[in-house]
Structure formats: structure tokens, C-alpha cells
Design an enzyme around this catalytic site. Structure first.
Site, PDB file in Angstrom:
ATOM      1  CG  HIS A   1      -1.527   1.298   1.582  1.00  0.00           C
ATOM      2  ND1 HIS A   1      -2.523   1.892   0.844  1.00  0.00           N
ATOM      3  CD2 HIS A   1      -1.274   2.165   2.597  1.00  0.00           C
ATOM      4  CE1 HIS A   1      -2.860   3.046   1.392  1.00  0.00           C
ATOM      5  NE2 HIS A   1      -2.107   3.235   2.453  1.00  0.00           N
TER       6      HIS A   1
ATOM      7  CG  ASP B   1       6.047  19.055 -25.828  1.00  0.00           C
ATOM      8  OD1 ASP B   1       6.294  18.503 -24.747  1.00  0.00           O
ATOM      9  OD2 ASP B   1       5.290  18.567 -26.689  1.00  0.00           O
TER      10      ASP B   1
ATOM     11  CD1 TRP C   1       6.827   2.960   4.219  1.00  0.00           C
ATOM     12  CD2 TRP C   1       8.039   3.823   2.556  1.00  0.00           C
ATOM     13  NE1 TRP C   1       7.157   4.243   4.565  1.00  0.00           N
ATOM     14  CE2 TRP C   1       7.899   4.800   3.557  1.00  0.00           C
ATOM     15  CE3 TRP C   1       8.758   4.145   1.402  1.00  0.00           C
ATOM     16  CZ2 TRP C   1       8.455   6.076   3.447  1.00  0.00           C
ATOM     17  CZ3 TRP C   1       9.317   5.431   1.313  1.00  0.00           C
ATOM     18  CH2 TRP C   1       9.159   6.376   2.321  1.00  0.00           C
TER      19      TRP C   1
ATOM     20  CB  SER D   1      10.406   6.617 -13.975  1.00  0.00           C
ATOM     21  OG  SER D   1       9.297   7.441 -14.156  1.00  0.00           O
ATOM     22  CB  SER D   2      10.997  10.065 -10.161  1.00  0.00           C
ATOM     23  OG  SER D   2      11.654   9.042  -9.516  1.00  0.00           O
TER      24      SER D   2
ATOM     25  CG  HIS E   1      12.667  14.460   6.281  1.00  0.00           C
ATOM     26  ND1 HIS E   1      11.651  14.001   7.079  1.00  0.00           N
ATOM     27  CD2 HIS E   1      12.420  15.770   6.094  1.00  0.00           C
ATOM     28  CE1 HIS E   1      10.845  14.996   7.380  1.00  0.00           C
ATOM     29  NE2 HIS E   1      11.284  16.087   6.808  1.00  0.00           N
TER      30      HIS E   1
ATOM     31  CD  GLU F   1       9.835  10.157  -2.189  1.00  0.00           C
ATOM     32  OE1 GLU F   1      10.767  10.537  -2.916  1.00  0.00           O
ATOM     33  OE2 GLU F   1       8.730   9.782  -2.617  1.00  0.00           O
TER      34      GLU F   1
ATOM     35  CE1 TYR G   1       8.769  19.271   4.433  1.00  0.00           C
ATOM     36  CE2 TYR G   1      10.720  17.941   4.795  1.00  0.00           C
ATOM     37  CZ  TYR G   1       9.682  18.702   5.289  1.00  0.00           C
ATOM     38  OH  TYR G   1       9.546  18.860   6.639  1.00  0.00           O
TER      39      TYR G   1
ATOM     40  CB  SER H   1       0.531  28.923  -4.144  1.00  0.00           C
ATOM     41  OG  SER H   1       1.068  28.472  -2.930  1.00  0.00           O
TER      42      SER H   1
ATOM     43  CG  HIS I   1      12.833  13.946  12.098  1.00  0.00           C
ATOM     44  ND1 HIS I   1      12.725  15.187  11.537  1.00  0.00           N
ATOM     45  CD2 HIS I   1      12.227  13.117  11.227  1.00  0.00           C
ATOM     46  CE1 HIS I   1      12.076  15.110  10.393  1.00  0.00           C
ATOM     47  NE2 HIS I   1      11.763  13.864  10.178  1.00  0.00           N
ATOM     48  CG  HIS I   2      12.194   9.779   9.581  1.00  0.00           C
ATOM     49  ND1 HIS I   2      10.866   9.700   9.234  1.00  0.00           N
ATOM     50  CD2 HIS I   2      12.655  10.890   8.970  1.00  0.00           C
ATOM     51  CE1 HIS I   2      10.552  10.707   8.430  1.00  0.00           C
ATOM     52  NE2 HIS I   2      11.622  11.439   8.259  1.00  0.00           N
TER      53      HIS I   2
ATOM     54  CB  THR J   1       5.741  24.739   7.236  1.00  0.00           C
ATOM     55  OG1 THR J   1       6.912  23.990   6.910  1.00  0.00           O
ATOM     56  CG2 THR J   1       4.539  24.007   6.703  1.00  0.00           C
TER      57      THR J   1
ATOM     58  CE  LYS K   1       5.031  26.810   0.416  1.00  0.00           C
ATOM     59  NZ  LYS K   1       5.521  27.786  -0.456  1.00  0.00           N
TER      60      LYS K   1
ATOM     61  NE  ARG L   1       4.113   2.653  11.116  1.00  0.00           N
ATOM     62  CZ  ARG L   1       4.987   3.285  10.326  1.00  0.00           C
ATOM     63  NH1 ARG L   1       5.999   3.964  10.848  1.00  0.00           N
ATOM     64  NH2 ARG L   1       4.849   3.269   9.024  1.00  0.00           N
TER      65      ARG L   1
END
Lengths: 524, 187
Positions: free
Chosen positions: A76, A105, A141, A168-169, A252, A254, A256, A267, A301-302, A327, A330, A449
Site C-alpha cells: 500500500h 512542450d 516500505w 523514471s522520476s 526525508h 522524499e 517534501y 498557491s 528524527h525518523h 511552513t 506558507k 503500527r
């Protein structure tokens, strides 16, 4: 001369049949492919989440065995992150960035085709793991060794799938940067670019910086498992904790990558429906850049609980909290944009406001998790699950839906059904909160979890969450219906669509012709 | 607008270069991580010392430190493994030798590698080993038993608030690690 005219005409429209989609180098076609790909993966990933929620409806083991349950949580996550949010944003980038900057293009159209067509292969490989001996990856994951190294035949498929997604990315990101830097119409200076373009430029740099690190990390897993290296094997002098450092150095930034384009979308939408220009454009650009920069120095921090010296814990705690400042800038600017605006509440605006409120809740629970002593209690509980689902579902996913409602009339030339759109918003918002809000409480009470069973006292909240999840899932069928119906027909949309809309894409007809801005637009 | 394909190609190549560099950086994190851990003593990696170095350390008779010895086995190993004494009290700067006992309960030869860890992590950098069975692999024939020494010294610079240090070893079966090519040394 006339021969040239005829030749030009020939290239005006797309090829017919399936070849149009396989061989296309057109940014609009590729954008459409990305978005439909994300839609398919959204329902597949959602189905997996519903397996998880069905099992958790009651304590005890009901429907699936624990190994398959773990596969479902793992798959998932992989599908939703790499198959939904990232391709959806790349699809939006493809459709919108060339039109927004007044280019013809994407800068590298053939690379663009390749970037997309790697994805179906990557995800076929990933989904094929459901049918191999040993089952699909079930170690989470985050792929922590040594647990992940116990995966059976699925491991190499998983790793090569991640390599393909990464390629790809990265290629998509290179294309976005080249488009933004080289394809802008004359007069479209960097500080005149729409916020969506800015956030994508910064996201693309993040992608190029961290996706290769993930590729390296999973390659080390592969060689540890099959070629006898000991990067993460303590017996050979390696260290499993090092994988967590490598992974979160990618992981991390990622997160963002998954949220910055949402900031861009919001925005764009708020000024249209508040009928005021975006408040604090410059500070928005700098805030986005600061968030991207800070994302590189907060990864640990993870993993506060792996055992770190006090100095490191303090550093990562404080640097994480520092992210709340840009943040906050924003969120302040968004609220200030709406302040005293003549607001109307069409579906894109509803999703945008829903985003601001619910994403901010997710941001606050993130701040709570950043506090080291508190994190020791929250770590690996449902509080973490509640946190990241608040920033990803009513965060990234709501922003993608807002974007689809906002630009769908431009893409298709048809207006979507506003009544159904509002129903979709309210059902999604109610059910998403019903799903994820109770997880804050079960998490604080200590429910771990990634476990298919739980203590009896968590039953009520888990039932609520499961009801919410099924409601949310069903509400998304409405979304699919609205999109399909709008593609197939509906009231004609005007060129500008929204009376407060501003930007180059709204100067084009709805739907835009296959090739746009072959003569560059005038920038006022 | 009037920029040619060359511009895009050049930029794409530069960015591809960044990609390759970041891929390499991922691998560079491996030695960097080791060096960082060694310099800071994080991660419980202990220090080494030569005999002469250790003998030259001034002994701090004013205080004592309790060193606790722990032994554990990775799940795949059927070895007996335990310290001869559960703990020892030493003065900082004083060299001490203790023993661990190990016996192979398999009916075949097994090679093991002991991986050390020191807690609290803050003490790791001050815990210096002069000699240790973890410096090399230990091969035990079927049913063979062995007494293995650890010679250590706690540096007199040890912060005053640390009174107890735990030294633990975990034995891993290296026969299961297919080759030694990627192995890096333990200290």
C-alpha cells in the site's frame, strides 16, 4: 512553400489508435498518461488499505494471515508513494508547466516518453511479487535490514522496480528543470513564474539529489542478500543502522517531494477563488527553498530510538522544528490571501481550504513527533500513522484532487458536475477524518503500527477508522465517475473557465490545441 | 525560446552528472559512517590501543568503574558462549584481562565473528581494547571448546559521571555470509 504548410498540418494532431499513447512525445498526452496511471494505482493501493482496515475492524485474526497483512501495509505504501502521488504530480507538471511558462512542450520530449513508460514495467514487476514464492515484500516500505533481507523471491523484483521508478522520476525531474530553465517565453523571468512552477523546480532538484541515494541503498541490500557483501550485516563488519541513515537521507527529502508541488497547487487555486493575488509571492518562493534545504539535515528524527547521543538528538529535534517556520510562513500567506477576498467555494477551493486545515493538523502532530522525549512514546505507534496520513491524504491527495477539478475544464473543454464535486469533497473530508483522527488516540494509548491484531481497548476507535476507510474508498468511485463523465462530455468550458483565474494556460482555448505557444506569448 | 536543442542537452547532461555523483555519494556514506562512528565513539564502536600505549596510561586510583560482560548469539548459532566472570571492577588506566568461554555444539566446524558493543555509547570511545577475540574470526571444530581473552583498559579521561560500562559480544555465524569480500574489520 505549400509543401511545408501541408507538412506542418500533418503534425498538428495526434496519431490515431494505441500508437498515439505508446509513441507520444506530446506533453499533454504524457501528462494524461501519468494522471490515469496514478488513478489506477490509487484504486489498487486503496484496495490494499481496505484489506488492512477490514482486518483491523475487530481484534483477533479474521480475514488474512499476518504475513499477507504485512505485505498489504508494505505494498500500500509503495503504491501510494511511488505509484500515485509522484506520478500524479509529474502528470500535472507535464500538462501545466509548458503552458504556464509559455513553452511549446517539455524540453526533452523523447526522454519524457521514456520516463512515463518505465512506470508500467516497474509496477508490473512490483505487483508480480504478490504471486511469487514467499509472497510480496512484507518488511515495511522503509525496507530495513535485516528484516527485509528475509523477503523471498520478491526481493530482487522489488529492488529492480525501485530502480526503474527512480530512473523514471530522475529523468522526469531533469526534464522539468530543463523545461523551466530553457523553455520559458521571453519576459517570463524566474520571479514571475507561477508558484506551481517554482515548487516543481525545487522538487525536481530534490529528486535528483536523493533518488540516486535510495538506488544506492537498495543496491546494497541486493548485494548483501545475493553477493555476500556485508554493508548491513553485523557479522561481516557492517551495520544495519547505517541503512536507516541512508534510507532517511533519501526519505526525508522524499516527503517534501510529495508535498511541495501541493503547496504550488494550493498557491494557484486560492488567488482564483479569493479574487486576490497571492499574498507574499517572494516569501513563498524563499520559504519553499528553505524547506527543501532543511529537509537534508533532519533525517535522523525518523530514528530517534536507535540510540543516539544527546547532542545529535537535540540537533535533529531543533532542525526539525525549524521547518515549522517556513511552513508557517506558507500557511500564513494562504490565510492572508483569503483575508477579505471575495471568496466563492467551488470544488477546487473547497479542496484547497480542506488542505490548509487538515495539512496543518498533520503539521502539528509532526511537531509533536519532533520532540525527542515525546517521540520515545509515539515512535512506531498509530500516532505516527495518523500524522503521515494527515499530511499525505488530505495533504498531497487533496491537493491533487483540487488540481484535477481546477484544471479539468481546461484539459477537457467540459465543466465537471459541481454538485457531484461538492458531494465528493464533503464525503472525502468527513470520512478521511473519521479514518485517521481516531488513530491519534489509539497511538497515544500505545497501539503499535504494522500489527494485524490489537488489544481489546482499541476496538471502538479501530471500528470507526475502518468505517471511515471504506466510506473514503467508496467516495473515490464518485471521483472516478466525475472525471470520466467530464472527459466524455458536459457543458462547454470558456477559455478562462474561472472568472478569477490568472495565468498563461487560461489564455489558451479549452481544450487547448495539441501544440500550444508555437509562437511565444506576450508577457505583460 | 530561440535556444537550440544544445542547451537542453547540455543541461540534461549536467543534471545526469549530479545524479551519478549522488549515487556515488550513497556509497561514500558507508566509509564516512565508519569514520564518523570511530571518531565520535557513536554506535558503541570501541577504541583500540597498543600494549605500550595502554601501559603508559596513568592509573586513576581515586575512582573505580564496574565493567559488566555480556554474551549473546545470533539465532543461527548453536554455541555455548559466556563470560568467565559477570563483571569486574577496575581503576581507569588499569589494564585488565578477562576471559570468555565458548564451545561449539555443532557436529561440524563453524567459524564465528564476535561483534562488540559498548553501552553507554558515551563511554565507547574511552573503552580501549588491547587484545580481543573479536579482532579475528574464531574457528571451532566439532565439539571444540576454547577460552578467549579480552584485554582492555578504560581511559583515565572517562567522564566522571560514568560508573558502569557494559561490554557485550554477539557471535555471528560467518559460514552463512557467502564470502568475505565485502567484510570490514571489527574493532
Amino acid at each position: 512553400m505549400s509543401a511545408v504548410m501541408v507538412d506542418d498540418h500533418h503534425h498538428d494532431g495526434p496519431d490515431s489508435g494505441i500508437k498515439r499513447w505508446i509513441c507520444t512525445t506530446n506533453h499533454k498526452d504524457i501528462g494524461t498518461l501519468y494522471l490515469w496511471f496514478a488513478m489506477i494505482m490509487f484504486f489498487l493501493g486503496g484496495l490494499m488499505a481496505l484489506v488492512v482496515r477490514a482486518e483491523l475492524f475487530q481484534p483477533g485474526l479474521q480475514f488474512v494471515d499476518p504475513q499477507f497483512f504485512n505485505s498489504m501495509t508494505t505494498m500500500h505504501a509503495l503504491l501510494m508513494i511511488f505509484g500515485v502521488v509522484m506520478p500524479a504530480f509529474t502528470g500535472l507538471a507535464n500538462w501545466l508547466i509548458p503552458m504556464m511558462v509559455g513553452g511549446t512542450d517539455m524540453a526533452l520530449p523523447r526522454l519524457n516518453n521514456w520516463s512515463f513508460w518505465l512506470l508500467p514495467f516497474a509496477f508490473t514487476m512490483l505487483l508480480a511479487t504478490l504471486f511469487v514464492p514467499g509472497g510480496a515484500p512484507a518488511g515495511g516500505w522503509t525496507l530495513y535490514p535485516p528484516l527485509t533481507l528475509q523477503t523471498g523471491a520478491a526481493l530482487p523484483l522489488l529492488i529492480f522496480a525501485i530502480h526503474l521508478m527512480g530512473m523514471s522520476s530522475i529523468m522526469g525531474a531533469i526534464n522539468v528543470i530543463a523545461t523551466i530553465l530553457n523553455m520559458r517565453a521571453p519576459g517570463m523571468t524566474l520571479m514571475k513564474m507561477p508558484m506551481f512552477v517554482w515548487t516543481w523546480l525545487i522538487t525536481a532538484y530534490l529528486l535528483i539529489a536523493v533518488m540516486p541515494v535510495l538506488a544506492g541503498g537498495v543496491t546494497m541490500l541486493l548485494t548483501d542478500k545475493y553477493f555476500g557483501t556485508s554493508f548491513f550485516n553485523a557479522a561481516g563488519g557492517g551495520d544495519p543502522v547505517m541503512f536507516q541513515h541512508i534510507f532517511w537521507f533519501f526519505g526525508h527529502p522524499e516527503v517534501y517531494i510529495l508535498i511541495l508541488p501541493s503547496f504550488g497547487v494550493i498557491s494557484m487555486i486560492l488567488p482564483t477563488f479569493a479574487r486576490k493575488p497571492l499574498f507574499g509571492y517572494n516569501s513563498m518562493v524563499y520559504a519553499t527553498a528553505s524547506i527543501a534545504f532543511l529537509s537534508f539535515v533532519v533525517w535522523a528524527h525518523h530514528m530517534f530510538t536507535v540510540g543516539m547521543p544527546l547532542a545529535a538528538q537535540l540537533f535533529f529535534m531543533l532542525s526539525t522544528m525549524l521547518i515549522a517556520v517556513p511552513t508557517g510562513v506558507k500557511v500564513f500567506n494562504w490565510v492572508a490571501t483569503m483575508w477579505r477576498g471575495s471568496m466563492t467555494f467551488e470544488t477546487p477551493m473547497l479542496f484547497a481550504i480542506g488542505f490548509i486545515v487538515l495539512f496543518t493538523i498533520g503539521g502539528f502532530s509532526g511537531l509533536m513527533l519532533a520532540i525527542v522525549p515525546a517521540d520515545y512514546q509515539y515512535h512506531d505507534t498509530y500516532f505516527v500513522v495518523a500524522h503521515f496520513h494527515y499530511v499525505l491524504v488530505p495533504g498531497s491527495i487533496f491537493a491533487i484532487m483540487a488540481a484535477v477539478y481546477y484544471w479539468l475544464p481546461k484539459w477537457t473543454g467540459h465543466l465537471y458536475n459541481e454538485t457531484l464535486g461538492k458531494w465528493h469533497f464533503w464525503l472525502s473530508t468527513i470520512f478521511v477524518n473519521l479514518t485517521f483522527f481516531p488513530m491519534h488516540f489509539t497511538g497515544l494509548a500505545g497501539m503499535p503500527r504494522r500489527i494485524p491484531d490489537y488489544a481489546l481497548q482499541f476496538t471502538d476507535y479501530n471500528m470507526l477508522a475502518s468505517i471511515g476507510a471504506f466510506g473514503f474508498g467508496l467516495a473515490q468511485l464518485l471521483f472516478l465517475y466525475i472525471v470520466v463523465a467530464t472527459v466524455r462530455g458536459g457543458e462547454r468550458a470558456t477559455d478562462r473557465v474561472w472568472d478569477g483565474a490568472d495565468g498563461l494556460e487560461w489564455t489558451l482555448p479549452s481544450p487547448p490545441p495539441y501544440h500550444t505557444f508555437t509562437t511565444p506569448p506576450q508577457i505583460r | 525560446m530561440k535556444r537550440g536543442i544544445g542547451d537542453n542537452g547540455r543541461l540534461a547532461l549536467k543534471l545526469a552528472g549530479v545524479t551519478v555523483a549522488m549515487f556515488a555519494f550513497g556509497f561514500a556514506m558507508v566509509p564516512l559512517y565508519d569514520v564518523f562512528c570511530e571518531l565520535t565513539g557513536l554506535n558503541g564502536k570501541t577504541g583500540r590501543a597498543e600494549v605500550a600505549q595502554a601501559a603508559a596510561m596513568p592509573v586513576d586510583k581515586s575512582r573505580t568503574v564496574t565493567v559488566e560482560f555480556l554474551a549473546s548469539l545470533n539465532q543461527s548459532m548453536n554455541w555455548g558462549f559466556a563470560p568467565a566472570v559477570a563483571s569486574a571492577t577496575v581503576h581507569p588506566g588499569e589494564m585488565r584481562t578477562v576471559h570468555y568461554r565458548v564451545n561449539n555444539r555443532h557436529d561440524r566446524a563453524v567459524t564465528g565473528q564476535a561483534v562488540p558493543s559498548v553501552a553507554p555509547g558515551e563511554a565507547a570511545a574511552y573503552f580501549r581494547k588491547v587484545e580481543c577475540f573479536c579482532f579475528t574470526r574464531q574457528q571451532l571444530g566439532a565439539g571444540e571448546a576454547r577460552e578467549m581473552p579480552v584485554r582492555f583498559v578504560v581511559s583515565p579521561d572517562l567522564p566522571a559521571h560514568i560508573h558502569t560500562i557494559s561490554l557485550s559480544y554477539t557471535f555471528f555465524d560467518v559460514n552463512r555470509t557467502a564470502s568475505a569480500a565485502g567484510a570490514r574489520g571489527n574493532s
